[in-house]
Design a protein around this motif. Structure first.
Motif, PDB file in Angstrom:
ATOM      1  N   GLY A 157      -0.928   9.016   6.608  1.00 37.25           N
ATOM      2  CA  GLY A 157      -1.085   8.442   7.937  1.00 37.25           C
ATOM      3  C   GLY A 157      -2.229   7.478   8.121  1.00 37.25           C
ATOM      4  O   GLY A 157      -2.348   6.844   9.170  1.00 37.25           O
ATOM      5  N   LEU A 158      -3.114   7.334   7.115  1.00 36.46           N
ATOM      6  CA  LEU A 158      -4.187   6.351   7.220  1.00 36.46           C
ATOM      7  C   LEU A 158      -3.618   4.976   6.915  1.00 36.46           C
ATOM      8  O   LEU A 158      -3.088   4.738   5.829  1.00 36.46           O
ATOM      9  CB  LEU A 158      -5.301   6.661   6.224  1.00 36.46           C
ATOM     10  CG  LEU A 158      -6.188   7.871   6.501  1.00 36.46           C
ATOM     11  CD1 LEU A 158      -7.192   8.050   5.374  1.00 36.46           C
ATOM     12  CD2 LEU A 158      -6.917   7.723   7.824  1.00 36.46           C
ATOM     13  N   GLU A 159      -3.715   4.065   7.879  1.00 37.67           N
ATOM     14  CA  GLU A 159      -3.193   2.722   7.676  1.00 37.67           C
ATOM     15  C   GLU A 159      -4.226   1.696   8.118  1.00 37.67           C
ATOM     16  O   GLU A 159      -4.986   1.932   9.063  1.00 37.67           O
ATOM     17  CB  GLU A 159      -1.889   2.526   8.454  1.00 37.67           C
ATOM     18  CG  GLU A 159      -0.767   3.436   7.983  1.00 37.67           C
ATOM     19  CD  GLU A 159       0.556   3.098   8.627  1.00 37.67           C
ATOM     20  OE1 GLU A 159       0.627   2.067   9.317  1.00 37.67           O
ATOM     21  OE2 GLU A 159       1.521   3.864   8.435  1.00 37.67           O
ATOM     22  N   PRO A 213       0.800  -1.229   0.000  1.00 41.72           N
ATOM     23  CA  PRO A 213       0.000   0.000   0.000  1.00 41.72           C
ATOM     24  C   PRO A 213       0.831   1.276   0.000  1.00 41.72           C
ATOM     25  O   PRO A 213       0.461   2.264  -0.637  1.00 41.72           O
ATOM     26  CB  PRO A 213      -0.844  -0.127   1.271  1.00 41.72           C
ATOM     27  CG  PRO A 213      -0.068  -1.053   2.155  1.00 41.72           C
ATOM     28  CD  PRO A 213       0.579  -2.028   1.228  1.00 41.72           C
ATOM     29  N   GLN A 214       1.957   1.257   0.725  1.00 40.91           N
ATOM     30  CA  GLN A 214       2.760   2.470   0.809  1.00 40.91           C
ATOM     31  C   GLN A 214       3.296   2.869  -0.556  1.00 40.91           C
ATOM     32  O   GLN A 214       3.323   4.051  -0.921  1.00 40.91           O
ATOM     33  CB  GLN A 214       3.918   2.264   1.791  1.00 40.91           C
ATOM     34  CG  GLN A 214       4.726   3.524   2.071  1.00 40.91           C
ATOM     35  CD  GLN A 214       3.891   4.634   2.666  1.00 40.91           C
ATOM     36  OE1 GLN A 214       3.207   4.425   3.666  1.00 40.91           O
ATOM     37  NE2 GLN A 214       3.933   5.819   2.062  1.00 40.91           N
ATOM     38  N   ARG A 215       3.703   1.876  -1.329  1.00 45.91           N
ATOM     39  CA  ARG A 215       4.249   2.142  -2.660  1.00 45.91           C
ATOM     40  C   ARG A 215       3.219   2.850  -3.543  1.00 45.91           C
ATOM     41  O   ARG A 215       3.541   3.783  -4.279  1.00 45.91           O
ATOM     42  CB  ARG A 215       4.684   0.827  -3.304  1.00 45.91           C
ATOM     43  CG  ARG A 215       5.303   0.965  -4.679  1.00 45.91           C
ATOM     44  CD  ARG A 215       5.506  -0.384  -5.347  1.00 45.91           C
ATOM     45  NE  ARG A 215       6.265  -1.320  -4.526  1.00 45.91           N
ATOM     46  CZ  ARG A 215       6.494  -2.584  -4.880  1.00 45.91           C
ATOM     47  NH1 ARG A 215       5.984  -3.061  -6.020  1.00 45.91           N
ATOM     48  NH2 ARG A 215       7.191  -3.373  -4.093  1.00 45.91           N
ATOM     49  N   PHE A 216       1.970   2.418  -3.462  1.00 44.86           N
ATOM     50  CA  PHE A 216       0.931   3.005  -4.308  1.00 44.86           C
ATOM     51  C   PHE A 216       0.337   4.267  -3.694  1.00 44.86           C
ATOM     52  O   PHE A 216      -0.152   5.136  -4.429  1.00 44.86           O
ATOM     53  CB  PHE A 216      -0.142   1.962  -4.616  1.00 44.86           C
ATOM     54  CG  PHE A 216       0.327   0.936  -5.594  1.00 44.86           C
ATOM     55  CD1 PHE A 216       0.186   1.132  -6.959  1.00 44.86           C
ATOM     56  CD2 PHE A 216       0.980  -0.203  -5.164  1.00 44.86           C
ATOM     57  CE1 PHE A 216       0.651   0.207  -7.871  1.00 44.86           C
ATOM     58  CE2 PHE A 216       1.453  -1.144  -6.060  1.00 44.86           C
ATOM     59  CZ  PHE A 216       1.290  -0.934  -7.424  1.00 44.86           C
ATOM     60  N   ALA A 217       0.381   4.386  -2.383  1.00 42.76           N
ATOM     61  CA  ALA A 217      -0.101   5.598  -1.736  1.00 42.76           C
ATOM     62  C   ALA A 217       0.767   6.801  -2.086  1.00 42.76           C
ATOM     63  O   ALA A 217       0.336   7.948  -1.954  1.00 42.76           O
ATOM     64  CB  ALA A 217      -0.147   5.406  -0.220  1.00 42.76           C
ATOM     65  N   TYR A 227     -14.261   3.075   6.841  1.00 41.63           N
ATOM     66  CA  TYR A 227     -13.874   2.538   5.533  1.00 41.63           C
ATOM     67  C   TYR A 227     -12.737   1.523   5.706  1.00 41.63           C
ATOM     68  O   TYR A 227     -11.574   1.813   5.413  1.00 41.63           O
ATOM     69  CB  TYR A 227     -13.454   3.679   4.601  1.00 41.63           C
ATOM     70  CG  TYR A 227     -14.413   4.841   4.645  1.00 41.63           C
ATOM     71  CD1 TYR A 227     -15.685   4.748   4.075  1.00 41.63           C
ATOM     72  CD2 TYR A 227     -14.070   6.027   5.306  1.00 41.63           C
ATOM     73  CE1 TYR A 227     -16.579   5.799   4.152  1.00 41.63           C
ATOM     74  CE2 TYR A 227     -14.960   7.085   5.386  1.00 41.63           C
ATOM     75  CZ  TYR A 227     -16.214   6.967   4.808  1.00 41.63           C
ATOM     76  OH  TYR A 227     -17.107   8.005   4.890  1.00 41.63           O
ATOM     77  N   PRO A 228     -13.056   0.337   6.187  1.00 38.68           N
ATOM     78  CA  PRO A 228     -12.023  -0.676   6.433  1.00 38.68           C
ATOM     79  C   PRO A 228     -11.182  -0.945   5.186  1.00 38.68           C
ATOM     80  O   PRO A 228     -11.698  -1.067   4.082  1.00 38.68           O
ATOM     81  CB  PRO A 228     -12.836  -1.914   6.831  1.00 38.68           C
ATOM     82  CG  PRO A 228     -14.132  -1.369   7.344  1.00 38.68           C
ATOM     83  CD  PRO A 228     -14.403  -0.146   6.529  1.00 38.68           C
ATOM     84  N   GLY A 229      -9.883  -1.006   5.390  1.00 39.86           N
ATOM     85  CA  GLY A 229      -8.977  -1.266   4.285  1.00 39.86           C
ATOM     86  C   GLY A 229      -8.391  -0.020   3.655  1.00 39.86           C
ATOM     87  O   GLY A 229      -7.486  -0.125   2.820  1.00 39.86           O
ATOM     88  N   ILE A 230      -8.860   1.172   4.052  1.00 38.46           N
ATOM     89  CA  ILE A 230      -8.358   2.396   3.431  1.00 38.46           C
ATOM     90  C   ILE A 230      -6.939   2.699   3.915  1.00 38.46           C
ATOM     91  O   ILE A 230      -6.578   2.428   5.060  1.00 38.46           O
ATOM     92  CB  ILE A 230      -9.302   3.589   3.718  1.00 38.46           C
ATOM     93  CG1 ILE A 230      -8.986   4.761   2.774  1.00 38.46           C
ATOM     94  CG2 ILE A 230      -9.224   4.009   5.182  1.00 38.46           C
ATOM     95  CD1 ILE A 230     -10.026   5.870   2.810  1.00 38.46           C
ATOM     96  N   PHE A 231      -6.150   3.256   3.025  1.00 36.43           N
ATOM     97  CA  PHE A 231      -4.745   3.526   3.312  1.00 36.43           C
ATOM     98  C   PHE A 231      -4.330   4.761   2.517  1.00 36.43           C
ATOM     99  O   PHE A 231      -4.741   4.937   1.366  1.00 36.43           O
ATOM    100  CB  PHE A 231      -3.884   2.332   2.893  1.00 36.43           C
ATOM    101  CG  PHE A 231      -2.452   2.380   3.348  1.00 36.43           C
ATOM    102  CD1 PHE A 231      -2.028   1.616   4.425  1.00 36.43           C
ATOM    103  CD2 PHE A 231      -1.520   3.182   2.689  1.00 36.43           C
ATOM    104  CE1 PHE A 231      -0.703   1.641   4.842  1.00 36.43           C
ATOM    105  CE2 PHE A 231      -0.201   3.222   3.097  1.00 36.43           C
ATOM    106  CZ  PHE A 231       0.213   2.449   4.179  1.00 36.43           C
ATOM    107  N   ARG A 248      -7.398  -1.841   0.492  1.00 36.68           N
ATOM    108  CA  ARG A 248      -6.740  -3.135   0.594  1.00 36.68           C
ATOM    109  C   ARG A 248      -7.759  -4.260   0.800  1.00 36.68           C
ATOM    110  O   ARG A 248      -8.654  -4.159   1.627  1.00 36.68           O
ATOM    111  CB  ARG A 248      -5.752  -3.141   1.757  1.00 36.68           C
ATOM    112  CG  ARG A 248      -4.741  -1.997   1.726  1.00 36.68           C
ATOM    113  CD  ARG A 248      -3.777  -2.076   2.882  1.00 36.68           C
ATOM    114  NE  ARG A 248      -2.872  -3.223   2.748  1.00 36.68           N
ATOM    115  CZ  ARG A 248      -2.124  -3.696   3.728  1.00 36.68           C
ATOM    116  NH1 ARG A 248      -2.191  -3.142   4.946  1.00 36.68           N
ATOM    117  NH2 ARG A 248      -1.326  -4.728   3.514  1.00 36.68           N
ATOM    118  N   GLY A 249      -7.591  -5.346   0.047  1.00 34.42           N
ATOM    119  CA  GLY A 249      -8.438  -6.515   0.234  1.00 34.42           C
ATOM    120  C   GLY A 249      -9.743  -6.399  -0.534  1.00 34.42           C
ATOM    121  O   GLY A 249      -9.817  -5.801  -1.607  1.00 34.42           O
TER     122      GLY A 249
END
Length: 431
Positions: free
Chosen positions: A156-158, A104-108, A148-152, A116-117
């Motif tokens: 800082g949203l993880e 996720p960090q790479r695409f964020a 919003y489960p899975g949001i990144f 995610r998921g």
């Protein structure tokens, strides 16, 4: 304006594919979003070029743009993102799919958000809430990520990847297949198989842990869709002119109870649609295989992988060559065609075990075989062990080409695969 654009960034290369289907992921999201009163454009790039795809995307002028990213599509996805940001900088850009789930960090760093998921519920709720807000900037600043489960995001949203419960899966409408170029998909399918096939998923997750497998989206917990929902979707598929199903589940034959109920309902409703699926070699009895045949199953695809006990243990397949022989016999004795997938050149095997696999593949009486070199999917144990992988390597299709530093010679392996396939065709001609 309430517009969401969802992009499937695969561009057909002209290489013949046995299985090419309208993208299910964006179809599932579209079904939910339309139920919320949101205008949706599903941009399937399969039969477009990138210039036409970007043009259509820009003209739609969406508030939110979601792009599906898997390993082989990452370069296309990032190219489209870059070009669209230049034309529509005010849209929010969101990445989803296997690769953003894993990294996720790479695409964020490039997208505004990552989901995610299994994002069907969280992503669509985010879209609905954002569009209902009067002050967009204020919404983003005050957003509660637990909604919003899975949001990144890079700010800082993880979160961890989301896997939906059965009740959540069944609460979603069937995928929205409107707007896809069904005529072209059916033409490709019919030319390859003599049938017009569409894909469908009925179960999610796989409990096994094969060394080469990665399952970031659906995880290890197996969940089964309601058969009422499944059959609603099958009738919808038929309405578009399809006459066959590719059941794309990782492990459709995992649960004998579910499989039996599905087959009996197909027989009872006399739909007249054929189907094929993936299966392990050790999961189906003769009685169930015969029932599958009665219910319209034409072919099963078996992940056999190797003819060597030692290599199968390296792969953590949890089967033996004896299991393979028994399983293939079970399906073929019921009148089902069998296709076998094999992997050669696995880290830790030898020339002798590779030759053993070639010999084993020819001995099984399969209707179709295919050989691939190991494909170290991100998230798999195999990926963690090998080295020398380059991101641009993922774009190659249908090549005997190692993506990592292997001790086996690609030219020799390509030659032996070609020779084995030629021998296989000669054997088939004599039967």
């Amino acid at each position: 304006m309430k517009k969401v654009l969802m992009i499937y960034p695969y561009f057909s290369t002209g290489i013949k594919k046995d299985q090419l289907f309208p993208p299910l992921g964006i179809a599932m999201l579209s079904g939910v979003l339309k139920g919320m009163g949101i205008e949706v454009m599903k941009l399937d790039c399969t039969f477009l070029d990138i210039d036409e795809a970007v043009k259509r995307a820009a003209e739609f002028d969406a508030q939110i743009t979601g792009i599906y990213v898997m390993t082989t599509l990452s370069e296309n996805a990032l190219n489209i993102l870059k070009r669209l940001r230049g034309k529509r900088p005010d849209s929010i850009y969101i990445a989803g799919g296997p690769l953003p789930t894993l990294y996720p960090q790479r695409f964020a760093e490039k997208f505004d958000y990552v989901f995610r998921g299994e994002a069907t519920i969280a992503f669509t709720k985010f879209c609905s809430d954002y569009m209902a807000s009067f002050e967009k900037t204020g919404f983003m600043e005050a957003m509660d990520p637990e909604e919003y489960p899975g949001i990144f995001s890079g700010s800082g949203l993880e979160s961890e990847p989301v896997h939906l419960e059965k009740i959540e899966i069944d609460s979603c409408p069937i995928p929205d297949r409107s707007g896809f170029d069904h005529e072209k998909y059916q033409k490709v399918s019919f030319e390859s198989t003599g049938r017009k096939s569409a894909s469908i998923m009925m179960t999610y997750g796989c409990p096994f842990s094969c060394d080469f497998c990665s399952k970031p989206i659906f995880g290890s917990c197996v969940r089964f869709r309601s058969l009422d929902r499944v059959f609603e979707e099958i009738y919808d598929i038929i309405s578009y002119g399809y006459d066959s199903l590719w059941i794309a589940d990782d492990l459709f034959t995992y649960d004998m109870g579910f499989l039996k109920m599905f087959c009996k309902r197909l027989i009872r409703e006399d739909i007249g649609i054929s189907w094929s699926c993936l299966s392990r070699v050790d999961s189906v009895t003769g009685d169930i295989a015969a029932l599958m045949k009665m219910a319209g199953c034409k072919k099963v695809y078996l992940g056999i992988e190797s003819g060597s006990d030692e290599v199968l243990r390296l792969m953590n397949k949890k089967i033996t060559p004896k299991d393979v022989i028994s399983g293939v016999d079970t399906f073929k004795n019921s009148g089902l065609e069998c296709s076998g997938f094999f992997i050669v050149g696995y880290p830790g095997e030898t020339v002798q075990t590779i030759e053993k696999t070639f010999e084993f593949a020819l001995s099984l009486g399969l209707d179709e075989i295919s050989f691939n070199v190991p494909y170290p999917l991100p998230g798999s144990k195999l990926y963690e062990r090998v080295s020398g992988i380059s991101d641009e390597d993922w774009t190659f299709e249908n090549e005997t080409r190692f993506l990592y530093e292997s001790e086996f010679d690609e030219n020799w392996l390509s030659k032996r695969i070609r020779q084995t396939m030629e021998e296989f065709e000669r054997v088939k001609m004599t039967l």
